[in-house]
Design an enzyme around this catalytic site. Sequence first.
Site, PDB file in Angstrom:
ATOM      1  N   MET A 104      -7.330  50.623 -29.545  1.00  0.00           N
ATOM      2  CA  MET A 104      -7.914  49.672 -30.700  1.00  0.00           C
ATOM      3  C   MET A 104      -6.752  48.551 -30.692  1.00  0.00           C
ATOM      4  O   MET A 104      -5.710  48.594 -29.972  1.00  0.00           O
ATOM      5  CB  MET A 104      -7.989  50.263 -31.936  1.00  0.00           C
ATOM      6  CG  MET A 104      -9.449  51.374 -32.025  1.00  0.00           C
ATOM      7  SD  MET A 104      -9.634  52.083 -33.572  1.00  0.00           S
ATOM      8  CE  MET A 104      -8.509  53.469 -33.466  1.00  0.00           C
ATOM      9  N   LYS A 140      -1.363  57.845 -37.823  1.00  0.00           N
ATOM     10  CA  LYS A 140      -0.340  56.773 -37.891  1.00  0.00           C
ATOM     11  C   LYS A 140       0.016  56.740 -39.422  1.00  0.00           C
ATOM     12  O   LYS A 140       1.394  56.965 -39.809  1.00  0.00           O
ATOM     13  CB  LYS A 140      -0.750  55.291 -37.476  1.00  0.00           C
ATOM     14  CG  LYS A 140       0.658  54.447 -37.237  1.00  0.00           C
ATOM     15  CD  LYS A 140       0.145  53.309 -36.503  1.00  0.00           C
ATOM     16  CE  LYS A 140       0.074  53.478 -34.876  1.00  0.00           C
ATOM     17  NZ  LYS A 140      -0.391  52.305 -34.307  1.00  0.00           N
ATOM     18  N   CYS A 147     -25.694  82.835 -19.511  1.00  0.00           N
ATOM     19  CA  CYS A 147     -25.204  82.753 -18.269  1.00  0.00           C
ATOM     20  C   CYS A 147     -25.366  81.235 -17.659  1.00  0.00           C
ATOM     21  O   CYS A 147     -25.350  81.017 -16.619  1.00  0.00           O
ATOM     22  CB  CYS A 147     -25.913  83.737 -17.203  1.00  0.00           C
ATOM     23  SG  CYS A 147     -27.581  83.716 -17.205  1.00  0.00           S
ATOM     24  N   TYR A 161     -20.894  88.284 -24.539  1.00  0.00           N
ATOM     25  CA  TYR A 161     -19.999  87.709 -23.327  1.00  0.00           C
ATOM     26  C   TYR A 161     -20.625  86.395 -23.284  1.00  0.00           C
ATOM     27  O   TYR A 161     -21.853  86.071 -23.452  1.00  0.00           O
ATOM     28  CB  TYR A 161     -20.006  88.710 -22.142  1.00  0.00           C
ATOM     29  CG  TYR A 161     -21.451  88.658 -21.486  1.00  0.00           C
ATOM     30  CD1 TYR A 161     -22.017  87.819 -20.577  1.00  0.00           C
ATOM     31  CD2 TYR A 161     -22.445  89.745 -22.025  1.00  0.00           C
ATOM     32  CE1 TYR A 161     -23.210  88.048 -19.853  1.00  0.00           C
ATOM     33  CE2 TYR A 161     -23.705  89.815 -21.224  1.00  0.00           C
ATOM     34  CZ  TYR A 161     -24.032  88.986 -20.464  1.00  0.00           C
ATOM     35  OH  TYR A 161     -25.370  88.999 -19.718  1.00  0.00           O
ATOM     36  N   GLY A 187      -3.810  52.900 -27.273  1.00  0.00           N
ATOM     37  CA  GLY A 187      -4.404  51.759 -26.687  1.00  0.00           C
ATOM     38  C   GLY A 187      -5.521  51.375 -26.728  1.00  0.00           C
ATOM     39  O   GLY A 187      -6.143  50.465 -26.195  1.00  0.00           O
ATOM     40  N   ARG A 219       3.886  60.736 -33.369  1.00  0.00           N
ATOM     41  CA  ARG A 219       2.588  61.662 -33.130  1.00  0.00           C
ATOM     42  C   ARG A 219       2.809  62.324 -32.149  1.00  0.00           C
ATOM     43  O   ARG A 219       3.715  62.317 -31.358  1.00  0.00           O
ATOM     44  CB  ARG A 219       1.639  60.732 -32.761  1.00  0.00           C
ATOM     45  CG  ARG A 219       1.871  59.863 -31.495  1.00  0.00           C
ATOM     46  CD  ARG A 219       0.811  58.815 -31.325  1.00  0.00           C
ATOM     47  NE  ARG A 219       1.065  58.055 -30.160  1.00  0.00           N
ATOM     48  CZ  ARG A 219       0.566  56.850 -29.849  1.00  0.00           C
ATOM     49  NH1 ARG A 219      -0.220  56.436 -30.628  1.00  0.00           N
ATOM     50  NH2 ARG A 219       0.845  56.223 -28.698  1.00  0.00           N
ATOM     51  N   HIS A 258     -28.589  70.176  -9.631  1.00  0.00           N
ATOM     52  CA  HIS A 258     -28.400  71.224  -8.854  1.00  0.00           C
ATOM     53  C   HIS A 258     -26.944  70.977  -8.084  1.00  0.00           C
ATOM     54  O   HIS A 258     -26.036  72.015  -8.053  1.00  0.00           O
ATOM     55  CB  HIS A 258     -29.531  71.127  -7.573  1.00  0.00           C
ATOM     56  CG  HIS A 258     -29.118  72.075  -6.568  1.00  0.00           C
ATOM     57  ND1 HIS A 258     -28.513  71.891  -5.282  1.00  0.00           N
ATOM     58  CD2 HIS A 258     -29.448  73.563  -6.408  1.00  0.00           C
ATOM     59  CE1 HIS A 258     -28.402  72.931  -4.740  1.00  0.00           C
ATOM     60  NE2 HIS A 258     -29.144  73.960  -5.172  1.00  0.00           N
ATOM     61  N   SER A 314     -29.847  88.108 -21.503  1.00  0.00           N
ATOM     62  CA  SER A 314     -29.011  86.884 -20.832  1.00  0.00           C
ATOM     63  C   SER A 314     -29.507  85.532 -21.014  1.00  0.00           C
ATOM     64  O   SER A 314     -30.697  85.481 -20.612  1.00  0.00           O
ATOM     65  CB  SER A 314     -28.413  87.111 -19.525  1.00  0.00           C
ATOM     66  OG  SER A 314     -27.455  86.055 -19.277  1.00  0.00           O
ATOM     67  N   ARG A 328      -2.069  47.073 -37.583  1.00  0.00           N
ATOM     68  CA  ARG A 328      -2.272  48.098 -36.469  1.00  0.00           C
ATOM     69  C   ARG A 328      -3.243  49.244 -36.978  1.00  0.00           C
ATOM     70  O   ARG A 328      -3.429  49.564 -38.178  1.00  0.00           O
ATOM     71  CB  ARG A 328      -0.864  48.854 -36.240  1.00  0.00           C
ATOM     72  CG  ARG A 328       0.359  48.174 -35.693  1.00  0.00           C
ATOM     73  CD  ARG A 328       1.352  49.152 -35.394  1.00  0.00           C
ATOM     74  NE  ARG A 328       2.473  48.379 -34.841  1.00  0.00           N
ATOM     75  CZ  ARG A 328       3.427  48.888 -34.071  1.00  0.00           C
ATOM     76  NH1 ARG A 328       3.478  50.272 -33.486  1.00  0.00           N
ATOM     77  NH2 ARG A 328       4.315  48.425 -33.480  1.00  0.00           N
TER      78      ARG A 328
END
Length: 893
Positions: free
Chosen positions: A108, A27, A843, A863, A106, A353, A467, A776, A97
């Site tokens: 604080m 702000k 994985c 990957y 909203g 903002r 699980h 992996s 503020r």
Amino acid sequence: MANKWVYNFGDGSADGRGDMKELLGGKGANLAEMCSLGLPVPPGFTIPTEVCVAYYQNKKQHPKELTSQIQESLKKIEKKLKLEFGNPEKPLLVSVRSGARASMPGMMDTILNLGLNDKTAAGLAKMSNNERFAYDCYRRFIQMYSDVVLGVEHYHFEEILDLKKQDRGIELDTDLTAEDLKDLVKSYKAKVKEELGENFPEDVNEQLWKAINAVFDSWMNARAITYRKLHDIPESWGTAVNVQSMVFGNMNKESATGVAFTRDPSTGEKIFYGEYLVNAQGEDVVAGIRTPQHITIEAKKKNSSDSPAMEEVMPEIFGELVKVYKKLEKHYKDMQDIEFTVQSGKLWMLQTRSGKRTAPAAIKIAVDMVAEGLISKEEAIRRIDPMSLDQLLHPTLDPKAEKKVITKGLPASPGAASGIVVFSAEEAERRSVEKTILVRLETSPEDIHGMHAAVGILTARGGMTSHAAVVARGMGKPCVSGAGELRIDYKNKTFSASNITIKEGETITINGGSGEVMLGAVPTIEPKLSGDFATVMQWADEFRHLKIRANAETPLDARTARKFGAEGIGLCRTEHMFFDAERIVAVREMILAGEPETRKKAINKLLPMQRQDFAELFRIMAPFPVTIRLLDPPLHEFLPHTESEIAEVAKAANVDIATVKHRANELHETNPMLGHRGCRLGISFPEIYEMQAEAIFLAAAEVSRELHDGVIPEIMIPLVMNEKELQILRELIVGAARRVEKKTGTKLQYLIGTMIELPRACLRAGDIAKHAEFFSFGTNDLTQTTLGVSRDDAGSFLTPYINKGILEKDPFVAIDEEGVGELIQIAAERGRAAQPALKIGICGEHGGNPGSIKFCQKVGLDYVSCSPYRVPIARLAAAQAALESKAKKKKAA
């Protein structure tokens, strides 16, 4: 030289800039930037985040120079406006503020009209020649200040206000007269005295300092703490405080206040979107006290509103506002959320903002802004929160629908579903033509068929990586786990929560995105993937380095993964294939067999089924790789439990019931997670891995002939702790390949690797890599074995650990980079030193977590593999990680 603790802004100049968000908060930085752009901003000053940090470090004491610097800044405002703080003749009022560096709307506290007391209120009435306006400000101030600073909850004041309106026979606050408002002021002050035993403060300087402290204190209020956790905002950042001279939207009928977005935050459509109220203050628009009116005539018509639009009531001001919003969007190159006030016909800008938006809107705005030439494709990719894509991939609750929440658990797998309650996997499967919600204390691999049949899963126990959570995410089904308030009675087939009892067959709705459990059926909205979504995914693929695979073992999962852009399967959990009703008996026969030959005979019943499973996956995923993990869980998970199951297995195996029970007791383990599982099964019962390897190679040979292209399966051996285990099992697999080559006349290509999920395996990765073409990392088990924490039991203490700062995040959601991460880095370095061509990925569930993906990019993995519905999230997160890495290298060069 004294530290600078205050940054001034207003009147076309500012001490700060828009790029100083870390210091001035969002702000404060944007107020400074708007001043520099020449926009009309009421003068004020920002107390930076550094003061908040110091406030908490020094037992809520301020730096000593702060008082004098604030006094100097107040004098500057007074000089500009020709008003004085606390002067009854010409009173200056201010707002106080919060303003953190990340937007926390909203969360604080805010205080308006500060500086009013009995004398200055009378002075304001005289100065404005509007007694009603002055006392409206005063009663608002008492209510807001009492709630935020003094701790007198605002419902006390709402009750007094409602009684006054009833007495007067009026509905709207705006119909209250000046005398009514004066009465309210007296009643409000009397309530403060009644609640606190002391008078409402008249000293304006006391008011200001207590308000500043209240804003700093609100950084640690419950809702701010929760918001920070949800959005990964560090506590250490602190908040700035903005003290700004008041402008009044409630002064007269030529005054107004409003909030607007430069594009529609729900759809992303390029239209000016917002609401305003005449003769009101900011909180009236968002508090629902009065129904706001539309800003544009177009929006008014679209929503069939009878109230006049701002474009009609204040055409000149509307024209100015349009110029301002266009200037702000062009300057910030993003959709803006703006707040404004009109005081007696003059427009003032209070805030801008980057606006919060839905996932569909984020994608549309990003794609449109690239087309408009406002931003680059790289910037478009950076702007979209990968996790928000979950909104696009699963059904969500209709926001307009009524709902009765009966309990809440963890949002374990996104999406929403309604269905009738069932308490067993068997019942879910039996009633699969109906939509069912499977309700369990916790799920196990044996429930897999019921989880597949159900439309959603609800468990009383378990965390985000239990699980139930992991399997549900893989299936793309909503799941609420760890709903600790649930009391499940399997015998009577009921569960209760919030003094409500639900019977089997009754309908509930679960929201896996929020963790809510609701009574009855709540309407849902099906997701729609736009062309813009495909465009963003295409851009992401252009920038990312990491390959994205999916964890999948069913044809449905594999097809879903391909649809979402997966580049192969990184984890096929073969044990999930064994719980089918046809197969489980053969598995149980094998477990009960005493001799290797008997065992082999039983397990070979599964070979044609497994061959068919793998062939189907190879066909769906061609030409991408498929990594198949050989059987991993302990054998006891497959054992029969009920008397009928025991009798069925005894009959199939041609043994008596006592033998089955005896074998079950033999296989029982105290700690199965670290017991007879993974490669240890392959060492003890080589027939299992031989059968699986043969099925893989027969399927590969079959599909290679069909497609006239070589299928290259990747066979993964789980839970290896040293090279000898891998060496023995590699020889077994190579032997199976030779037999299949001989049998089919097909020259097979394949890779053999291992799942690294033990600390010892990470440390001995150099030795293990001599026998592997790929690693992996099974990060779920690697996290458990490194931290000594069970993911299924961690829910009871992880929250206090995170709250006390012992752990920054749930280590089963985001990789523990200091511990588990370092082990991954060590293993990758040592593995590649021994085997330069070693392919490395992860994985575990972390494969779909954006923060963990960033870590994988940093340590040079090839990957990540995640559940099918997380593939788009991973593609976008991998692109962001690559762009961030590129930017860091450029900065360092």
